[in-house]
Every structure is written in structure tokens, then in C-alpha cells.
Design an enzyme around this catalytic site. Structure first.
Site, PDB file in Angstrom:
ATOM      1  N   ARG A 131       4.033  -9.064  -6.159  1.00 58.86           N
ATOM      2  CA  ARG A 131       4.852  -9.252  -4.963  1.00 58.86           C
ATOM      3  C   ARG A 131       4.609 -10.624  -4.345  1.00 58.86           C
ATOM      4  O   ARG A 131       5.531 -11.275  -3.860  1.00 58.86           O
ATOM      5  CB  ARG A 131       4.521  -8.162  -3.936  1.00 58.86           C
ATOM      6  CG  ARG A 131       5.308  -8.304  -2.644  1.00 58.86           C
ATOM      7  CD  ARG A 131       5.103  -7.111  -1.738  1.00 58.86           C
ATOM      8  NE  ARG A 131       3.896  -7.250  -0.952  1.00 58.86           N
ATOM      9  CZ  ARG A 131       3.419  -6.296  -0.145  1.00 58.86           C
ATOM     10  NH1 ARG A 131       4.037  -5.138  -0.056  1.00 58.86           N
ATOM     11  NH2 ARG A 131       2.334  -6.491   0.551  1.00 58.86           N
TER      12      ARG A 131
ATOM     13  N   ARG B  60      -7.803  -6.409   2.338  1.00 56.16           N
ATOM     14  CA  ARG B  60      -6.909  -5.407   2.931  1.00 56.16           C
ATOM     15  C   ARG B  60      -7.170  -4.015   2.352  1.00 56.16           C
ATOM     16  O   ARG B  60      -7.080  -3.009   3.046  1.00 56.16           O
ATOM     17  CB  ARG B  60      -5.445  -5.819   2.749  1.00 56.16           C
ATOM     18  CG  ARG B  60      -5.034  -6.842   3.814  1.00 56.16           C
ATOM     19  CD  ARG B  60      -3.885  -7.722   3.392  1.00 56.16           C
ATOM     20  NE  ARG B  60      -2.704  -7.003   3.027  1.00 56.16           N
ATOM     21  CZ  ARG B  60      -1.845  -7.402   2.095  1.00 56.16           C
ATOM     22  NH1 ARG B  60      -2.046  -8.510   1.435  1.00 56.16           N
ATOM     23  NH2 ARG B  60      -0.787  -6.690   1.839  1.00 56.16           N
TER      24      ARG B  60
HETATM   25  P1  ADP Z   1       0.656  -3.900   3.844  1.00 57.25           P
HETATM   26  O1  ADP Z   1       0.764  -2.430   4.038  1.00 57.25           O
HETATM   27  O2  ADP Z   1       1.317  -4.382   2.609  1.00 57.25           O
HETATM   28  O3  ADP Z   1      -0.739  -4.429   4.008  1.00 57.25           O
HETATM   29  P2  ADP Z   1       2.004  -4.427   6.441  1.00 57.25           P
HETATM   30  O4  ADP Z   1       3.268  -5.172   6.475  1.00 57.25           O
HETATM   31  O5  ADP Z   1       2.020  -2.997   6.832  1.00 57.25           O
HETATM   32  O6  ADP Z   1       1.439  -4.649   4.987  1.00 57.25           O
HETATM   33  O7  ADP Z   1       0.909  -5.172   7.367  1.00 57.25           O
HETATM   34  C1  ADP Z   1       0.589  -6.523   7.204  1.00 57.25           C
HETATM   35  C2  ADP Z   1      -0.516  -6.925   8.192  1.00 57.25           C
HETATM   36  O8  ADP Z   1      -0.049  -6.737   9.538  1.00 57.25           O
HETATM   37  C3  ADP Z   1      -1.793  -6.091   8.117  1.00 57.25           C
HETATM   38  O9  ADP Z   1      -2.694  -6.567   7.130  1.00 57.25           O
HETATM   39  C4  ADP Z   1      -2.351  -6.248   9.546  1.00 57.25           C
HETATM   40  O10 ADP Z   1      -2.994  -7.485   9.722  1.00 57.25           O
HETATM   41  C5  ADP Z   1      -1.084  -6.250  10.375  1.00 57.25           C
HETATM   42  N1  ADP Z   1      -0.728  -4.868  10.819  1.00 57.25           N
HETATM   43  C6  ADP Z   1       0.398  -4.178  10.514  1.00 57.25           C
HETATM   44  N2  ADP Z   1       0.407  -2.951  11.051  1.00 57.25           N
HETATM   45  C7  ADP Z   1      -0.769  -2.843  11.732  1.00 57.25           C
HETATM   46  C8  ADP Z   1      -1.386  -1.811  12.482  1.00 57.25           C
HETATM   47  N3  ADP Z   1      -0.796  -0.606  12.645  1.00 57.25           N
HETATM   48  N4  ADP Z   1      -2.607  -2.069  13.039  1.00 57.25           N
HETATM   49  C9  ADP Z   1      -3.218  -3.248  12.892  1.00 57.25           C
HETATM   50  N5  ADP Z   1      -2.701  -4.266  12.177  1.00 57.25           N
HETATM   51  C10 ADP Z   1      -1.486  -4.076  11.592  1.00 57.25           C
END
Ligand code: ADP
Length: 189
Positions: free
Chosen positions: A130, A147
Site C-alpha cells: 500500500r 503501529r
Molecule cells: P491504520 O489502521 O492503517 O494504521 P488509520 O488511518 O486508522 O490507519 O490511522 C492512522 C494514524 O492515525 C494512526 O497510526 C494514529 O496515529 C492516528 N489515529 C487514527 N485513529 C486514531 C485513534 N482512534 N486514536 C489515536 N490515534 C488515531
């Protein structure tokens, strides 16, 4: 009648975003993705975006207060009365508890929590692929491993949280997006 207030979670790379899109198209409810909202804030250069960007690029979680505020504001909008698919929220126990509080006040509790299960090596491979396609700044190998660790430590405890409330449905996230979509359909029926 299928559930319409759904939490979807799983490790980064499990296909959450894609499945959330397909699910909302089928159910006619909004997709509420805190990741997308945070990226939009970064792109817009807002105060929130400036604070979130460095944390996101490190593969860490944005603070509970900030994310809960963003999610609450979105859940209060009119279109979410029909239902919603929460994608990437909650991600910590504090967020899950805050979400329950918000939805209690709205008298619209979560009906089902779907968790996509998939092995760690598959995940890294998918995320690196990706990264090549979308060019997301947090899709490099070091950040990806970070992550995944953050997911195991902070988000995986939600499996027990939702299982204890009898809301959990585990779905095998391996295979094609169509196969996973079919399994989700079965889990919801
Ligand atoms: P993925 O699931 O592929 O890691 P997301 O788009 O859900 O990607 O999230 C990307 C980033 O955004 C996370 O690594 C974090 O830094 C931030 N983030 C997203 N949602 C949250 C959440 N609910 N709480 C804290 N950080 C969040």
C-alpha cells in the site's frame, strides 16, 4: 434486520478501510474513520492537524482527548442517527469507554464489534504494498512495525472489552477483499 451501529477494528493493514467502505455502501450509513479525519486535518493545515502529524508519522496514537473530541463531534451529526461504521475508533480502552458514554447519551449503543484477524507477516507485506501505491507518510517498514506493536499493546485489549459485552464477532481477514466481505456479511446476519 442487520446491525447498523458497528465498530470495525483490526491491526493496520487488515483491510479495515476497504471493508468499512463496502459496508457503508451496503448499509447506507456513514463511515466514521478517525484516521481519515486526522489526515484531512493535516492536509488542511489546521491546529489539530499540526499537532497530530508528528505523532501519526511516528506510528503512535494521537491523544485520547483529541481523538475522542473528533469522534464525538462527528457522531453528533444528523447523518449518524441512521447508524455508522466506526473505522479505527476506538483504539484504546479509554476511547471505548468514552464512546459508550457518548452513545449512551444519544441512546444509540453499539450493536456489533467486528474484529478482522490476520497474521503479522501478511500485514507487513500488505502495508508495504500500500505504501508503494498510496504514498502514505506512515507506511514505511519501521513505522509499520511500530503501529503493529501499538495495536497489540493498546488496541487488542478491546477484543476482551467487547467480548465481555457479547458484542464481538471475529472475522478471518485472510484472502481476497471479496472473501472477507462475504465473511463480514455472514457475521452480521
Ligand atoms: P491504520 O489502521 O492503517 O494504521 P488509520 O488511518 O486508522 O490507519 O490511522 C492512522 C494514524 O492515525 C494512526 O497510526 C494514529 O496515529 C492516528 N489515529 C487514527 N485513529 C486514531 C485513534 N482512534 N486514536 C489515536 N490515534 C488515531
Amino acid at each position: 434486520m442487520s446491525a447498523r451501529r458497528i465498530v470495525l477494528f483490526g491491526p493496520p493493514g487488515a483491510g479495515k478501510g476497504t471493508q468499512a467502505e463496502r459496508l457503508v455502501a451496503r448499509l447506507g450509513v456513514p463511515q466514521i474513520s478517525t484516521g481519515d479525519m486526522l489526515r484531512a486535518a493535516v492536509a488542511a493545515g489546521s491546529e489539530l492537524g499540526r499537532r497530530a502529524q508528528a505523532v501519526m508519522d511516528r506510528g503512535e496514537l494521537v491523544s485520547d482527548d483529541v481523538v475522542i473530541g473528533v469522534a464525538e463531534e462527528r457522531l453528533m451529526q444528523e447523518d449518524a442517527r441512521r447508524g455508522f461504521v466506526l473505522d479505527g475508533f476506538p483504539r484504546t480502552l479509554a476511547q471505548a469507554e468514552a464512546l459508550d458514554g457518548i452513545l449512551d447519551r444519544l441512546a444509540t449503543p453499539i450493536e456489533i464489534c467486528l474484529v478482522l484477524a490476520i497474521g503479522a507477516e501478511d500485514l507487513v507485506a500488505r502495508l508495504l504494498k500500500r505504501a508503494g501505491i498510496e504514498g502514505r507518510s506512515d507506511d514505511n517498514e519501521e513505522t509499520i512495525r511500530k503501529r503493529l506493536r501499538v495495536y497489540r499493546e493498546q488496541t487488542e485489549p478491546l477484543v476482551a472489552y467487547y467480548r465481555a459485552r457479547s458484542l464481538l464477532r471475529e472475522v478471518d481477514g485472510a484472502g481476497s477483499m471479496d472473501e472477507v466481505e462475504k465473511r463480514i456479511g455472514e457475521a452480521l446476519s
